[in-house]
Scaffold this motif. Sequence first.
Motif, PDB file in Angstrom:
ATOM      1  N   PRO A  82       0.813  -1.207   0.000  1.00 36.84           N
ATOM      2  CA  PRO A  82       0.000   0.000   0.000  1.00 36.84           C
ATOM      3  C   PRO A  82       0.855   1.270   0.000  1.00 36.84           C
ATOM      4  CG  PRO A  82       0.179  -0.854   2.213  1.00 36.84           C
ATOM      5  CD  PRO A  82       0.918  -1.827   1.334  1.00 36.84           C
ATOM      6  N   GLY A  83       0.188   2.400  -0.229  1.00 34.51           N
ATOM      7  CA  GLY A  83       0.832   3.691  -0.018  1.00 34.51           C
ATOM      8  C   GLY A  83       1.662   4.224  -1.165  1.00 34.51           C
ATOM      9  N   ARG A  84       1.520   3.672  -2.363  1.00 33.06           N
ATOM     10  CA  ARG A  84       2.302   4.164  -3.492  1.00 33.06           C
ATOM     11  C   ARG A  84       1.496   5.182  -4.322  1.00 33.06           C
ATOM     12  NH1 ARG A  84       6.983   1.554  -4.837  1.00 33.06           N
ATOM     13  NH2 ARG A  84       7.409  -0.342  -3.647  1.00 33.06           N
ATOM     14  N   ALA A  85       2.218   6.075  -4.978  1.00 24.28           N
ATOM     15  CA  ALA A  85       1.636   6.900  -6.029  1.00 24.28           C
ATOM     16  C   ALA A  85       1.667   6.082  -7.308  1.00 24.28           C
ATOM     17  CB  ALA A  85       2.428   8.190  -6.195  1.00 24.28           C
ATOM     18  N   VAL A  86       0.491   5.790  -7.850  1.00 28.49           N
ATOM     19  CA  VAL A  86       0.401   5.038  -9.093  1.00 28.49           C
ATOM     20  C   VAL A  86       0.462   6.040 -10.249  1.00 28.49           C
ATOM     21  CG1 VAL A  86      -1.013   3.523 -10.524  1.00 28.49           C
ATOM     22  CG2 VAL A  86      -0.921   3.180  -8.047  1.00 28.49           C
ATOM     23  N   VAL A  87       1.514   5.956 -11.039  1.00 32.38           N
ATOM     24  CA  VAL A  87       1.725   6.849 -12.169  1.00 32.38           C
ATOM     25  C   VAL A  87       1.433   6.052 -13.432  1.00 32.38           C
ATOM     26  CG1 VAL A  87       3.361   8.341 -13.381  1.00 32.38           C
ATOM     27  CG2 VAL A  87       3.481   8.116 -10.876  1.00 32.38           C
ATOM     28  N   GLU A  88       0.294   6.353 -14.065  1.00 35.74           N
ATOM     29  CA  GLU A  88      -0.091   5.581 -15.249  1.00 35.74           C
ATOM     30  C   GLU A  88       0.310   6.330 -16.510  1.00 35.74           C
ATOM     31  OE1 GLU A  88      -3.703   3.003 -17.227  1.00 35.74           O
ATOM     32  OE2 GLU A  88      -4.082   4.126 -15.380  1.00 35.74           O
ATOM     33  N   PHE A  89       1.073   5.662 -17.350  1.00 39.10           N
ATOM     34  CA  PHE A  89       1.557   6.240 -18.599  1.00 39.10           C
ATOM     35  C   PHE A  89       0.510   5.986 -19.678  1.00 39.10           C
ATOM     36  CE2 PHE A  89       5.142   5.540 -15.877  1.00 39.10           C
ATOM     37  CZ  PHE A  89       5.954   6.642 -16.083  1.00 39.10           C
ATOM     38  N   GLY A  90      -0.418   6.939 -19.830  1.00 48.25           N
ATOM     39  CA  GLY A  90      -1.602   6.781 -20.671  1.00 48.25           C
ATOM     40  C   GLY A  90      -2.834   6.811 -19.796  1.00 48.25           C
ATOM     41  N   SER A  91      -3.890   7.507 -20.227  1.00 51.31           N
ATOM     42  CA  SER A  91      -5.086   7.643 -19.393  1.00 51.31           C
ATOM     43  C   SER A  91      -5.666   6.287 -19.040  1.00 51.31           C
ATOM     44  CB  SER A  91      -6.137   8.470 -20.126  1.00 51.31           C
ATOM     45  OG  SER A  91      -5.738   9.804 -20.239  1.00 51.31           O
ATOM     46  N   GLY A  92      -6.187   6.178 -17.834  1.00 46.24           N
ATOM     47  CA  GLY A  92      -6.610   4.898 -17.309  1.00 46.24           C
ATOM     48  C   GLY A  92      -7.798   4.285 -18.016  1.00 46.24           C
ATOM     49  N   SER A  93      -7.733   2.984 -18.227  1.00 50.01           N
ATOM     50  CA  SER A  93      -8.865   2.233 -18.750  1.00 50.01           C
ATOM     51  C   SER A  93      -9.961   2.185 -17.696  1.00 50.01           C
ATOM     52  CB  SER A  93      -8.423   0.816 -19.108  1.00 50.01           C
ATOM     53  OG  SER A  93      -9.537  -0.049 -19.213  1.00 50.01           O
ATOM     54  N   SER A  94     -11.214   2.214 -18.177  1.00 47.95           N
ATOM     55  CA  SER A  94     -12.344   2.146 -17.258  1.00 47.95           C
ATOM     56  C   SER A  94     -12.438   0.796 -16.571  1.00 47.95           C
ATOM     57  CB  SER A  94     -13.646   2.426 -18.015  1.00 47.95           C
ATOM     58  OG  SER A  94     -13.828   1.476 -19.059  1.00 47.95           O
ATOM     59  N   VAL A  95     -11.714  -0.195 -17.080  1.00 43.85           N
ATOM     60  CA  VAL A  95     -11.753  -1.540 -16.507  1.00 43.85           C
ATOM     61  C   VAL A  95     -10.475  -1.853 -15.739  1.00 43.85           C
ATOM     62  CG1 VAL A  95     -11.905  -4.001 -17.012  1.00 43.85           C
ATOM     63  CG2 VAL A  95     -13.303  -2.376 -18.301  1.00 43.85           C
ATOM     64  N   LYS A  96      -9.318  -1.737 -16.389  1.00 41.66           N
ATOM     65  CA  LYS A  96      -8.066  -2.233 -15.807  1.00 41.66           C
ATOM     66  C   LYS A  96      -7.570  -1.390 -14.637  1.00 41.66           C
ATOM     67  CE  LYS A  96      -6.264  -2.432 -19.955  1.00 41.66           C
ATOM     68  NZ  LYS A  96      -5.367  -2.638 -21.109  1.00 41.66           N
ATOM     69  N   THR A  97      -7.587  -0.080 -14.777  1.00 41.09           N
ATOM     70  CA  THR A  97      -7.032   0.768 -13.729  1.00 41.09           C
ATOM     71  C   THR A  97      -7.755   0.599 -12.395  1.00 41.09           C
ATOM     72  OG1 THR A  97      -6.329   2.344 -15.421  1.00 41.09           O
ATOM     73  CG2 THR A  97      -6.325   3.108 -13.148  1.00 41.09           C
ATOM     74  N   PRO A  98      -9.103   0.588 -12.358  1.00 37.77           N
ATOM     75  CA  PRO A  98      -9.759   0.363 -11.065  1.00 37.77           C
ATOM     76  C   PRO A  98      -9.399  -0.970 -10.419  1.00 37.77           C
ATOM     77  CG  PRO A  98     -11.315   1.259 -12.639  1.00 37.77           C
ATOM     78  CD  PRO A  98     -10.071   0.917 -13.417  1.00 37.77           C
ATOM     79  N   LEU A  99      -9.170  -1.993 -11.222  1.00 33.90           N
ATOM     80  CA  LEU A  99      -8.786  -3.280 -10.646  1.00 33.90           C
ATOM     81  C   LEU A  99      -7.462  -3.177  -9.911  1.00 33.90           C
ATOM     82  CD1 LEU A  99      -9.741  -5.673 -13.589  1.00 33.90           C
ATOM     83  CD2 LEU A  99     -10.908  -5.467 -11.370  1.00 33.90           C
ATOM     84  N   LEU A 100      -6.492  -2.481 -10.512  1.00 35.14           N
ATOM     85  CA  LEU A 100      -5.209  -2.311  -9.853  1.00 35.14           C
ATOM     86  C   LEU A 100      -5.339  -1.441  -8.611  1.00 35.14           C
ATOM     87  CD1 LEU A 100      -2.114  -2.652  -9.778  1.00 35.14           C
ATOM     88  CD2 LEU A 100      -1.968  -0.567 -11.157  1.00 35.14           C
ATOM     89  N   LEU A 101      -6.040  -0.311  -8.724  1.00 33.20           N
ATOM     90  CA  LEU A 101      -6.164   0.595  -7.587  1.00 33.20           C
ATOM     91  C   LEU A 101      -6.878  -0.075  -6.419  1.00 33.20           C
ATOM     92  CD1 LEU A 101      -7.101   3.928  -9.422  1.00 33.20           C
ATOM     93  CD2 LEU A 101      -4.846   3.153  -8.671  1.00 33.20           C
ATOM     94  N   SER A 102      -7.861  -0.924  -6.716  1.00 35.14           N
ATOM     95  CA  SER A 102      -8.582  -1.638  -5.653  1.00 35.14           C
ATOM     96  C   SER A 102      -7.690  -2.648  -4.954  1.00 35.14           C
ATOM     97  CB  SER A 102      -9.811  -2.344  -6.236  1.00 35.14           C
ATOM     98  OG  SER A 102     -10.736  -1.424  -6.758  1.00 35.14           O
TER      99      SER A 102
END
Length: 334
Positions: A82-102
């Motif tokens: 926990p506790g990291r800044a997630v830096v996504e190279f490219g705007s987040g997918s409506s599906v994949k990014t929430p799965l990682l953030l969760s």
Amino acid sequence: MMTNKGLALVQRDASGVDLAFRGDVLEGLSASPKAIPARWLYDDAGSQLFEDITRLPEYYPTRAETEILQTRAAEFADLIGPGRAVVEFGSGSSVKTPLLLSAIEPASYVPLDIAGDFLRAAAADLAQKFPGLPVHPVEVDFMRRVELPEEVADQPKLGFFPGSTIGNMVARTAVDLLRSMRETLYRENEGGTGAQLLIGMDLIKDEDVLVAAYDDAAGVTAEFNCNLVRRINRELEGDIPLDKLRHEARWNDDYARIEMHLVAQEAIGFTVSGEAFGMEKGETIHTENSHKFNRRTSNMLLLAGGWEPVRRWLDAEERFSMILAEARPPRSAP
């Protein structure tokens, strides 16, 4: 919660034209063979078309990567923490990014993208889904080192680069990008301790499966490819005759990649930003590569970019891979 001061670092002239876009297009159309970097496919319309592509039956990578994110969430949480800044190279997918953030309980989320409207829409959507998570969108060409918002300066970083976008680049450009990612993420953390990268890489497989994924029956990928011409004509005062060009996807076995081309159906002439160009019948504009990897080539690419692979995951059908890597100090010896 989303900050309302998203950093805009794209350089434009007085008329609003992206200087890097114009430079790459004019250089690419002057080259032999003609080629334009794939990142310029992703204006707002192109980004939406690509989202449509990810839902096509022929396009397996998104489903395969989503499967990995869903089934390996506990392993991501354990290795990333926990506790990291997630830096996504490219705007987040409506599906994949929430799965990682969760899965990983991040401290903040920093999406980077060159398509400003699409970036802000994606960031706002993520902020709604995660109301307690600080979201800091940055409009930027992430092919170069990025200055991250000061709010995340002291947070350990996780770079997120899904979708096998790294495969769009030739080897030299891919290594350059991985190195710039390392500079963006590594230098912020007391000499770089703990900087990580979670990256998607598509795998070599049957040629028919690969070609179908980039030349779907509904013609959405063809529209995505042709949208580049519409963008050039609109933003760079071009008059390229789109009706004289045809989308083509082809497998190049020597380089283990799918190539997308726009093929001239007859001899044509046109202008872009006041400069004249021509194409013979059968000549192409090479608009995208999608390199495919195996374990050895993916590891070699990451190591060349300054990242040491830590763990590799495949979907159940072994079509796609996700790799977690860590930034390491440069070494010139074993």
